[in-house]
Enzyme design. Structure first.
Site, PDB file in Angstrom:
ATOM      1  N   LYS A   1       1.238  -0.632  -0.089  1.00 21.64           N
ATOM      2  CA  LYS A   1       0.446   0.383  -0.014  1.00 21.64           C
ATOM      3  C   LYS A   1       0.750   1.536   0.379  1.00 21.64           C
ATOM      4  CE  LYS A   1      -1.292   2.283   3.690  1.00 21.64           C
ATOM      5  NZ  LYS A   1      -2.341   2.917   4.926  1.00 21.64           N
TER       6      LYS A   1
ATOM      7  N   ASP B   1      -6.091   1.271   0.619  1.00 17.87           N
ATOM      8  CA  ASP B   1      -6.516   1.411   2.622  1.00 17.87           C
ATOM      9  C   ASP B   1      -8.037   1.200   3.146  1.00 17.87           C
ATOM     10  OD1 ASP B   1      -7.442   3.884   1.770  1.00 17.87           O
ATOM     11  OD2 ASP B   1      -6.970   4.382   2.712  1.00 17.87           O
TER      12      ASP B   1
END
Length: 229
Positions: A121, A139
């Site tokens: 991420k 996220d």
């Protein structure tokens, strides 16, 4: 409504009403952004922005961070989530940036993930924001909003699965922007608890809204400039 149509409405709305989204993290260069993103894991951007000035005054470059111990870093980040782990990550990140990357933040996801505290991420955020690559960082906001809107199927139960679904339907040139659109919409409108459906401009094609409140009116489906998928 078929999935390509949902994506078309999603892209039409945001390209028309919010064409140039930006991260809410404050940064002046790639080094500052990667430090901020590491600190932002399970923490608000607002909190990270509050502590960054003092942290950067003490450790303004990778070289300064490389010379620091986790114990020296900790007092500057004690108010973020998981400060002990993040202090260790930042100390290691500084050392590796200096020793392996000539104090430059790498531009590939593979190289970025070698840095302590940097998962997929975070790597996607860096290559998207700094290097404008078509990477979709997933996220909790992106995960939640993409499911609620019906952009991804319920069987997409991992961030990687959601990432693959989103990049499949979003044009490469819009992927960096779509990341911010989903995050900001989740942060301020499609919140985790009690989403603000009554003011949401996306309810005309939202699967969550249709399930909980019934079919929206024709006016709720806001026509905008077409975007090819």
């Amino acid at each position: 409504m078929r999935k390509p149509e949902r994506f078309r409405h999603f892209l039409n709305y945001f390209t028309t009403h919010f064409p140039e989204p930006q991260t809410e993290l404050h940064y002046g260069n790639p080094y500052e952004l990667i430090v901020a993103v590491v600190l932002s894991a399970q923490c608000t951007d607002k909190r990270v922005n509050q502590i960054m000035p003092a942290l950067l005054e003490r450790f303004p470059t990778p070289a300064h961070l490389a010379l620091a111990s986790a114990e020296e870093i900790f007092p500057f980040i004690r108010s973020v989530s998981y400060p002990n782990n993040k202090a260790k990550h930042l100390a290691g990140l500084g050392r590796l940036l200096v020793s392996e990357f000539n104090s430059e933040v790498p531009s590939t996801i593979e190289e970025l993930q070698r840095l302590p505290g940097v998962g997929r991420k975070t790597a996607n955020v860096i290559v998207s924001v700094i290097y404008n690559q078509p990477a979709m960082a997933v996220d909790t906001h992106v995960f939640r909003v993409s499911h609620r809107l019906g952009l991804v199927p319920q069987k997409a139960t991992t961030p990687l699965a959601v990432e693959k679904e989103l990049v499949r339907y979003i044009p490469e040139s819009l992927i960096p922007k779509a990341h911010h659109w989903l995050i900001l919409h989740g942060r301020y409108v499609c919140v985790a608890r009690s989403p603000k459906c009554e003011i949401c401009p996306l309810k005309g094609f939202c699967k969550y809204y249709a399930t909980h409140f019934g079919k929206p009116s024709a006016e709720d489906l806001n026509p905008a400039t077409n975007v090819e998928i």
